[in-house]
Write an enzyme that holds these catalytic residues in place. Structure first.
Site, mmCIF file in Angstrom:
data_model
loop_
_atom_site.group_PDB
_atom_site.id
_atom_site.type_symbol
_atom_site.label_atom_id
_atom_site.label_comp_id
_atom_site.label_asym_id
_atom_site.label_seq_id
_atom_site.Cartn_x
_atom_site.Cartn_y
_atom_site.Cartn_z
ATOM 1 C CB ILE A 10 -10.082 18.779 108.565
ATOM 2 C CG1 ILE A 10 -8.728 18.096 108.399
ATOM 3 C CG2 ILE A 10 -10.307 19.253 109.977
ATOM 4 C CD1 ILE A 10 -7.565 19.018 108.709
ATOM 5 C CD GLU A 12 -12.722 10.630 102.290
ATOM 6 O OE1 GLU A 12 -13.719 10.779 103.017
ATOM 7 O OE2 GLU A 12 -11.974 9.626 102.329
ATOM 8 C CE LYS A 17 -11.109 7.898 106.706
ATOM 9 N NZ LYS A 17 -11.688 7.151 107.781
ATOM 10 C CB ALA A 18 -6.986 15.556 106.002
ATOM 11 C CG ASP A 128 -1.826 18.220 94.580
ATOM 12 O OD1 ASP A 128 -2.431 18.772 93.644
ATOM 13 O OD2 ASP A 128 -2.412 17.641 95.515
HETATM 14 P P1 ADP Z 1 -6.556 17.405 99.019
HETATM 15 O O1 ADP Z 1 -6.058 16.108 98.486
HETATM 16 O O2 ADP Z 1 -7.727 17.962 98.324
HETATM 17 O O3 ADP Z 1 -5.441 18.385 99.133
HETATM 18 P P2 ADP Z 1 -6.318 16.982 101.833
HETATM 19 O O4 ADP Z 1 -6.624 15.651 102.389
HETATM 20 O O5 ADP Z 1 -4.902 17.355 101.641
HETATM 21 O O6 ADP Z 1 -7.094 17.143 100.481
HETATM 22 O O7 ADP Z 1 -6.917 18.092 102.739
HETATM 23 C C1 ADP Z 1 -8.239 18.088 103.133
HETATM 24 C C2 ADP Z 1 -8.522 19.332 103.936
HETATM 25 O O8 ADP Z 1 -7.689 19.345 105.081
HETATM 26 C C3 ADP Z 1 -8.285 20.624 103.192
HETATM 27 O O9 ADP Z 1 -9.336 21.511 103.479
HETATM 28 C C4 ADP Z 1 -7.027 21.156 103.780
HETATM 29 O O10 ADP Z 1 -7.051 22.567 103.827
HETATM 30 C C5 ADP Z 1 -7.014 20.580 105.186
HETATM 31 N N1 ADP Z 1 -5.656 20.308 105.652
HETATM 32 C C6 ADP Z 1 -4.786 19.406 105.146
HETATM 33 N N2 ADP Z 1 -3.608 19.442 105.804
HETATM 34 C C7 ADP Z 1 -3.737 20.388 106.761
HETATM 35 C C8 ADP Z 1 -2.852 20.919 107.777
HETATM 36 N N3 ADP Z 1 -1.614 20.465 107.942
HETATM 37 N N4 ADP Z 1 -3.315 21.890 108.585
HETATM 38 C C9 ADP Z 1 -4.568 22.378 108.426
HETATM 39 N N5 ADP Z 1 -5.435 21.936 107.499
HETATM 40 C C10 ADP Z 1 -5.037 20.953 106.673
#
Ligand code: ADP
Ligand code: MG
Length: 424
Positions: A10, A12, A17-18, A128
């Protein structure tokens, strides 16, 4: 990872990665943050692990819930709840220019503040805060997430100086290469509030140099006058150039127009825990006595975790009940005899009236005595509860500190806050 089925990537982020996953154990969706630690220095690796330990100790309805963490093939995996409602950034974009209602903004804002209070009260910085790190759950609750780079306040200045995150939220002090502090989080909170009010970033520019200039100058396009004076004035306080002039999260939560929303989102029990308050179901949340009870011996050790000022306004408690417990009223004594002598009776009463008045006064006195007694008992209960919470909080902080000293593994095991699996 065998416990989870990967569904989709979802995002990066700056730290890895997420991935959206489904647990094979409970069938629920989770988000796993994958951080490659193999190329990190030993110090950085330890740092990441310590941060996971900090994260593991957070539990609050407005903070994305951590589930567990483990290491596999040179990566650190952090498993957390999936927030189905997406993030506030997407929600803002979905408005397509239509401004939010003030009620909506404040309901979200107070929840973000409650999350940040929980974090700051534990001497941790988020570092952040941005609309992309604030999530909505299925039921519309707001949750602060992504503590990937949160650092414990006491960590070295070197670390605190590291400039990270989306540049729109940078505070003037960070632009000037001064240390990050809790008020830098408050600046970022202001940026989020501004975004909610205007659907735009407060500070925008075509390049980094101009952005920094704008941030340092502290000037931003005004917010629509259609929002209340309270809200607009709060924004200008959050955007004070000098961090010292910005309010702390606790003083934001003390503002009447914010405070009255707290009980919509925290249960009385949680309000008591978070604000060290005992509540009364009959009257709704009830304030701690403004001053320490004068009579109580040994009460000197009673220091509430948070100093509570104007608690009634804070929790919208009707002040009418205070009339009976009013100290002045209770202590009111008849004037000394010599003074009485000079008093001219307003109206001479007959004995029937006098008797009636006397019995009314006796009843009133009994009532006041009863209320006073009840108040003392309640104070005592509050005191005991506060002491108990202080003890628990001390234990929690000790656990966090142990985590910082010994590394995360031991602590996660001992604290039972999360499972640790080290894959080979
Ligand atoms: P960043 O470092 O830019 O915050 P992240 O890796 O945290 O990037 O998040 C990448 C994407 O995943 C974002 O669109 C964020 O909204 C989504 N995301 C992160 N954590 C969650 C969560 N717990 N539930 C739903 N979406 C999430
Ligand atoms: Mg994020």
């Amino acid at each position: 990872m065998e416990k989870y089925v990967r569904l989709q990537k979802i995002g990066e982020g700056s730290f890895g990665k997420a991935v959206l996953v489904k647990s094979t154990e409970d069938g629920r969706h989770y988000v796993i943050k994958e951080i490659n630690i193999s190329r990190m220095s030993d110090k950085e690796r330890q740092e990441s692990r310590r941060e996971v330990a900090v994260l593991a100790n957070m539990k609050h309805p407005n903070i994305v819930q951590y589930k567990e963490s483990f290491e596999e093939n040179g990566s650190l995996y952090i498993v957390m709840d999936y927030c189905e409602g997406g993030d506030l950034f997407k929600r803002i974009n979905a408005q397509k220019g239509a401004l939010f209602q003030e009620d909506q903004i404040l309901d979200w804002f107070v929840q973000i503040c409650l999350a940040l209070k929980h974090v700051h009260d534990r001497k941790i910085l988020h570092r952040d805060i941005k609309s992309q790190n604030i999530f909505l759950t299925k039921d519309g609750t707001v949750q602060l997430g992504d503590f990937g780079i949160a650092r414990v306040l006491n960590s070295t200045v070197e670390l605190a100086r590291t400039c990270i995150g989306t540049p729109y939220y940078l505070s003037p002090e960070i632009c000037e290469n001064k240390p990050y502090n809790n008020k830098s989080d408050i600046w970022a909170l202001g940026c989020v509030l501004y975004e909610l009010c205007t659907l735009k970033h407060a500070f925008e520019a075509g390049n980094m140099k101009n952005l920094v200039l704008k941030i340092i100058s502290g000037s931003f396009p005004p917010v629509s006058p259609h929002y209340s004076y309270d809200l607009r004035s709060l924004l200008s306080q959050l955007f004070k150039r000098n961090p010292r002039d910005r309010p702390s999260v606790n003083s934001i939560l003390e503002k009447g127009f914010i405070a009255k929303r707290i009980e919509k989102f925290l249960s009385p029990q949680l309000i008591a825990e978070e604000f060290c308050l005992k509540t009364l179901s009959k009257f709704g949340p009830q304030p701690l006595p403004g001053k320490r009870p004068a009579s109580g011996q040994g009460v000197s050790s009673f220091v509430p975790a948070q100093k509570i000022t104007k608690p009634a306004a804070k929790y919208g408690v009707p002040l009418t009940y205070k009339k009976y417990g009013d100290k002045k009223l209770l202590e009111k004594k008849p004037p000394p005899k010599h003074k009485q002598a000079h008093q001219i009776p307003v109206k001479k009463m007959n004995s029937g009236e006098e008797r009636k008045k006397m019995s009314e006064e006796a009843a009133k006195k009994r009532r006041l005595e009863f209320i006073e007694k009840e108040k003392k008992q309640k104070d005592q209960i509050r005191f005991l509860k506060a002491e108990q919470m202080k003890r628990q909080e001390k234990q929690r902080l000790e656990r966090i500190n142990r985590a910082r000293e010994q590394g995360w593994r031991n602590v996660l095991r001992a604290g039972g806050s999360g499972e640790v699996k080290v894959g080979i």
